[in-house]
Scaffold this active site. Sequence first.
Site, short mmCIF file in Angstrom:
data_model
loop_
_atom_site.label_atom_id
_atom_site.label_comp_id
_atom_site.label_asym_id
_atom_site.label_seq_id
_atom_site.Cartn_x
_atom_site.Cartn_y
_atom_site.Cartn_z
NE ARG A 81 -2.90 2.83 2.51
CZ ARG A 81 -3.43 3.35 3.89
NH1 ARG A 81 -2.91 2.85 4.56
NH2 ARG A 81 -3.63 4.54 3.39
CG HIS A 125 -1.34 9.35 3.70
ND1 HIS A 125 -1.35 7.62 3.50
CD2 HIS A 125 -0.68 9.92 4.42
CE1 HIS A 125 -0.61 6.80 4.91
NE2 HIS A 125 -0.38 7.98 5.01
CD GLU A 170 -4.68 7.21 9.75
OE1 GLU A 170 -4.35 8.23 9.77
OE2 GLU A 170 -4.75 6.45 9.83
CG ASN A 295 -5.36 3.11 8.35
OD1 ASN A 295 -4.99 2.47 8.16
ND2 ASN A 295 -4.74 4.31 8.19
CE1 TYR A 297 -1.95 3.02 12.14
CE2 TYR A 297 0.30 2.78 13.60
CZ TYR A 297 -0.31 3.18 12.24
OH TYR A 297 0.13 3.12 11.37
CD GLU A 354 -1.79 4.17 8.10
OE1 GLU A 354 -1.12 4.45 9.30
OE2 GLU A 354 -2.07 4.96 7.18
#
Length: 450
Positions: A81, A125, A170, A295, A297, A354
Site C-alpha cells: 500500500r 495521504h 484518514e 487503520n 494503533y 495500517e
Amino acid sequence: MSQTGKDFRFPEGFLWGAATAAHQIEGSPLADGAGPSIWTRFAHTPGMTHNGDTGDVACDHYRRWRQDVALMRELGLKAYRFSVSWSRILPEGTGRVNQSGLDFYSRLVDALLESGIEPLLTLYHWDLPAALDDRGGWLNRDSADWFAEYGSVLYRALDGRVKKWVTLNEPWVVTDGGYLHGALAPGHRSRYEAPIASHNLMRAHGAAVQAYRADGAHEIGLVVNIEPKYPASDGAEDAGAVARAHAYMNEQYLHPAMLGRYPERMREIFGDAWPEWPQADFELIRQPLDFVGINYYTRSVTRADDSYPLRAGAVRQPLGTYTETGWEVFPQGLTDLLLWFKDTYGDTPVYVTENGAAFFDPPVAEDDRIRDPLRTAYLRKHLRAIHEAIEAGVDVRGYMVWSLLDNLEWSLGYSKRFGIVHVNYETQQRTPKDSARWYGRVIASHGSSL
Ligand SMILES: CO[C@H](O)c1c[n+]2c([nH]1)[C@H](O)[C@@H](O)[C@H](O)[C@H]2CO
C-alpha cells in the site's frame, strides 16, 4: 501451528502486505516537474517539525524504488500500500499533467506486479498541492472537483494494473491535525474551518468514487483511523465523553460514507461552528464502496474533561504498555472495533490498512540483525486479534503493516521508527529488522505460525 497450539491460519486469499506514504518515504519532492505540496511548505516553516526535519530526502525512495521493490519481494510481501504525490501528477493541482510523475508511479506499479506484489494505491495521504491550498484547499467546495479530476488522471493511467484504490487516508487526521489543532499541514487552528474541511474531504471522497465508477473497473474504498473509546468510570459524565469522542473520531467519517448522515452529536461537539449541510452533499458522499480500510494503533480510555471541542480526554493506564508515540498496546481494541464496524455498517469487506508501532530499536548488531522483539510481539498480538474477529464473522480481507520502512513521521520528523525495515538516513542503507523476517514467515505460513 503457534506455540499456543491454536491454528491462526487466515482465510485463503488473505492479502499480506506493508504500507507507506509518498511524502514520508520518497524524497525529491520537486524532482522532474513536481510541484510543492503543503507538507513541502509546512516542513520548511521554522518550528513546525522536530529538528526542522523535512521530506526533502526521507528514504530516497523516489530514486531507490527498484531496490525497495526487490526488498519487498525478498521479505515475501504479497501486497504494498503506497500513496501518490498529487503534485507530482498535477503540479498546479489541476489542469496540466506532469508525465514524468505519472511515469514514476507506472514504473513502480509494473515492478510490483512483476514481483508478484499487488499494489494498493492511496490517492491522498495528506500532501495537498500547495497551489490548491493557495485557492483555499479543503476549505474550498471546488476541492471535490479538483480531487475527482486528479483521481481520473490516475484511473485512466493505472487502472487494471492497480485494482485496489483508496480515495483518502484518514480524513479525521487531516482535519483534526491540519485545521483544528494545527499540528499538521496546513497548520490551521479553527473550530469553524475544521467542519468545513472535513465535509469537503468527504465530498471529495464521494466525487472520486463517482469518477472511478465512470473510469475504473475494479475496487475502491476509503481508509479511516478509528479508535475504540472505553469509559474511565461507569459514571454518566464519562459515558457522555465516550459518546462524543466516538462520534468525533469513529462515526464522523464512516456515518456519512456508509449511511449518508453525520452522527447526532456533531452539533453538540462543535456548537454554532457546525453548519447545516445541503442534503445533496450526502448523496454525493455516500457512494457504494468495495471495501473500507481501517487503520488501528491503540485504544482510548476516555473521561470527561474541559478540553475543546470534545470535553473528553484519554486517561493513561498505569499498568499499560506504551509505544514510543505514547500509544497503549491494546490488541483487544482491534477485535472490538472490527466487530463494531460489522454491527454498525454491515458486511462491507475490510482491510486493516495500517497497524504497527514505534519502539526504540537497538543499532544494527555485529550479526547484521536488529532485534525488535517488542514490535514482533505487537504485530503478533494484533494479527491474532484480527483472526478472532474473522472467526466471529468479520470479513477482513488483508493486513498492511505500518510501515515497510522507517520514515518521516510527519511533525515528529525522523524521531520515531515504525518500520519493519531499518533505514540509516545517512547512508540510506536498508536493514530488515527481526520483525520483518518474522512477518515473512507468518506470510509464508498464512498465519499458522502466529
Ligand atoms: C493517530 O494514529 C493514526 O491512526 C495514524 C498513525 N499513522 C497514521 N495514522 C498515518 O496514516 C501514517 O502516515 C503515520 O505514519 C502512522 C504512524 O503515526
